[in-house]
Design a protein around this motif. Structure first.
Motif, PDB file in Angstrom:
ATOM      1  N   SER A 355       8.077 -12.648  10.729  1.00 53.57           N
ATOM      2  CA  SER A 355       6.788 -11.966  10.863  1.00 53.57           C
ATOM      3  C   SER A 355       6.628 -11.299  12.219  1.00 53.57           C
ATOM      4  N   THR A 363      14.460   0.595   8.753  1.00 56.60           N
ATOM      5  CA  THR A 363      13.958   1.496   7.707  1.00 56.60           C
ATOM      6  C   THR A 363      14.883   2.691   7.478  1.00 56.60           C
ATOM      7  N   SER A 368      14.954   3.210  -0.163  1.00 51.07           N
ATOM      8  CA  SER A 368      13.524   3.027  -0.409  1.00 51.07           C
ATOM      9  C   SER A 368      13.269   1.842  -1.334  1.00 51.07           C
ATOM     10  N   ARG A 371      13.538  -1.198   0.779  1.00 52.19           N
ATOM     11  CA  ARG A 371      12.374  -1.284   1.667  1.00 52.19           C
ATOM     12  C   ARG A 371      11.175  -1.847   0.925  1.00 52.19           C
ATOM     13  N   ALA A 372      11.038  -1.486  -0.346  1.00 54.69           N
ATOM     14  CA  ALA A 372       9.924  -2.000  -1.151  1.00 54.69           C
ATOM     15  C   ALA A 372      10.040  -3.510  -1.340  1.00 54.69           C
ATOM     16  N   THR A 375       9.111  -5.146   1.989  1.00 56.97           N
ATOM     17  CA  THR A 375       7.661  -5.057   2.221  1.00 56.97           C
ATOM     18  C   THR A 375       6.909  -6.080   1.387  1.00 56.97           C
ATOM     19  N   LYS A 376       7.295  -6.242   0.132  1.00 55.76           N
ATOM     20  CA  LYS A 376       6.619  -7.208  -0.733  1.00 55.76           C
ATOM     21  C   LYS A 376       6.807  -8.632  -0.216  1.00 55.76           C
ATOM     22  N   ARG A 378       7.469  -9.626   2.863  1.00 53.19           N
ATOM     23  CA  ARG A 378       6.715  -9.783   4.105  1.00 53.19           C
ATOM     24  C   ARG A 378       5.220  -9.919   3.829  1.00 53.19           C
ATOM     25  N   ARG A 379       4.710  -9.135   2.872  1.00 55.51           N
ATOM     26  CA  ARG A 379       3.286  -9.187   2.564  1.00 55.51           C
ATOM     27  C   ARG A 379       2.883 -10.541   1.997  1.00 55.51           C
TER      28      ARG A 379
END
Length: 440
Positions: A355, A363, A368, A371-372, A375-376, A378-379
């Motif tokens: 985090s 990136t 891509s 990266r998605a 991102t998911k 990490r979220r």
């Protein structure tokens, strides 16, 4: 290394390749702590001089400054038997080091002398110790990812070939273990390891246990433990960079591991304070921060040549992530990996806190779709961290936040994904395939 063998090393390995020294002799005038002062000697910064001891054995010193018409010298070995007025003579006017293919598989000190009991190393060429400054426009872009064999780094902190990364941690959090994993698993032609200011036992353990016989074959280990003079530790630091640059210029992809950048800063602080440089935050002198920039800039990609990927360990003293060296290095590196004591206490190794860790080129190095996925993950992890206190006290009711529900459901799987056995290598492709399965 004794003073006699040190003097012989400099005379045989350096003097014949450097600018010849004048025959002018000076005299020793004063000894103040680690600093010797001499008058009548004319030599530039970085030159080497010999100070004659009472028994006639020379003490090799490096020129570190000037004051009131005197040359300030710092010895490379223990100082004994000195008398006022003893003779001082210049050995070399430049600092150059021998490098070559014969270094592969060897463990040497800051002067390039073997520590492994093997034969003397015959260099292929002599190069400037502090390297040559590169035009920034002559650098090559970082476009290829580097597989380091560590799942958490490959997926969330993807490293590029030629990138400069810091491993930041307090003591006893698993920094050495992670460094050992990256040493064994990273795809590189040559690995150059600078062990600066560490304990002698750690050098032994790293060579025999972490590297092993197979790992050592493609490695060069340059060791200057904490009981060596600060000028020897600094010389070993620059020597590590010079060796990496030599193999890079041969078209090799080099992994440069510096353990640790903090100990290098300590050595430079010792020298700076000894010659009267003004201290700043926590006693660090201005030259410390210049040195860190200089070392980091020696890594990277160069057009029409190989690459140097730099990994630098940084000790966060007292677990202070805003320590001057941590903060200064983080600002100029291309990314950092922060190891958390809290995560280590839960038994998760490597204890990477993704985090707050970042790779500034990640990136650009992944697609891509990947990266998605990152991102998911990490979220969901961030959602759990924000609400874990509510969950712990039973104040959260399931169904109130679908994203938190998903994070809670997958929490154990996430922790298992971020953990990795020290003997297990997970490739870049395997890591993203497993990440897709975890989020599936």
């Amino acid at each position: 290394m004794s003073a006699g063998s040190l003097l012989e090393t400099l005379q045989q390995r350096l003097s014949s390749t450097e600018i010849s020294a004048p025959s002018v002799r000076g005299v020793l005038t004063r000894v103040t702590g680690m600093i010797l002062s001499a008058r009548g000697v004319r030599a530039p910064l970085g030159a080497y001089c010999e100070v004659m001891a009472e028994q006639g054995e020379g003490i090799v010193c490096e020129v570190v400054g000037f004051r009131d018409g005197e040359v300030m010298l710092m010895p490379l070995s223990a100082v004994q038997g000195l008398l006022p007025g003893t003779a001082v003579r210049v050995l070399t006017l430049t600092a150059r080091v021998g490098v070559g293919a014969g270094l592969l598989g060897r463990v040497v000190d800051g002067l390039g002398e073997p520590l492994d009991g093997g034969p003397a190393i015959v260099p292929d060429v002599f190069v400037p110790l502090r390297g040559e400054r590169k035009n920034p426009l002559h650098r090559a872009a970082i476009t290829a990812p580097l597989d380091v064999g560590v799942r958490a780094i490959n997926t969330f902190l993807t490293v590029g070939r030629g990138q400069r990364i810091g491993l930041i941690a307090g003591s006893g959090v698993g920094k050495s273990m992670l460094l050992g994993m990256m040493t064994r698993f990273t795809e590189a032609d040559v690995i150059v390891i600078g062990m600066i200011g560490e304990r002698g036992r750690e050098v032994l353990d790293f060579v025999h246990e972490t590297l092993g016989e197979e790992g050592l074959k493609r490695s060069v280990v340059i060791a200057a433990p904490g009981d060596r003079s600060p000028v020897v530790r600094l010389r070993a630091t620059h020597y590590s960079c010079a060796v990496a640059e030599y193999f890079r210029d041969q078209g090799k992809n080099v992994l440069l591991l510096m353990d640790s950048l903090t100990r290098v800063a300590h050595a430079q602080r010792e020298v700076g304070l000894a010659i009267g440089e003004p201290p700043t935050t926590k006693g660090y002198t201005p030259s410390v921060f210049f040195l860190i920039n200089e070392l980091v800039e020696r890594a990277g990609n160069v057009s029409a040549a190989g690459s140097i990927t730099g990994i630098y360990t940084i000790l966060a003293e007292g677990d202070d992530a805003n320590d001057p060296i941590v903060d200064g290095a983080r600002a100029i590196l291309d990314g950092h990996v922060l190891l958390s004591r809290e995560i280590a206490a839960m038994g998760q190794y490597p204890a990477i806190d993704i985090s707050v860790s970042v790779s500034r080129l990640a990136t650009k190095l992944i697609s891509s779709e990947r990266r998605a996925l990152v991102t998911k993950f990490r979220r969901l992890l961030a959602t759990y961290e924000e609400n874990k206190d509510l969950v712990a006290v039973g104040a959260y009711r399931q169904g109130a936040n679908p994203e938190l529900d998903e994070a809670l459901q997958r929490r154990a799987v996430f922790r298992e994904f971020l953990s990795q056995d020290a003997e297990q290598s997970v490739s870049l492709e395997q890591g993203f395939h497993q990440l897709q399965s975890v989020l599936g």
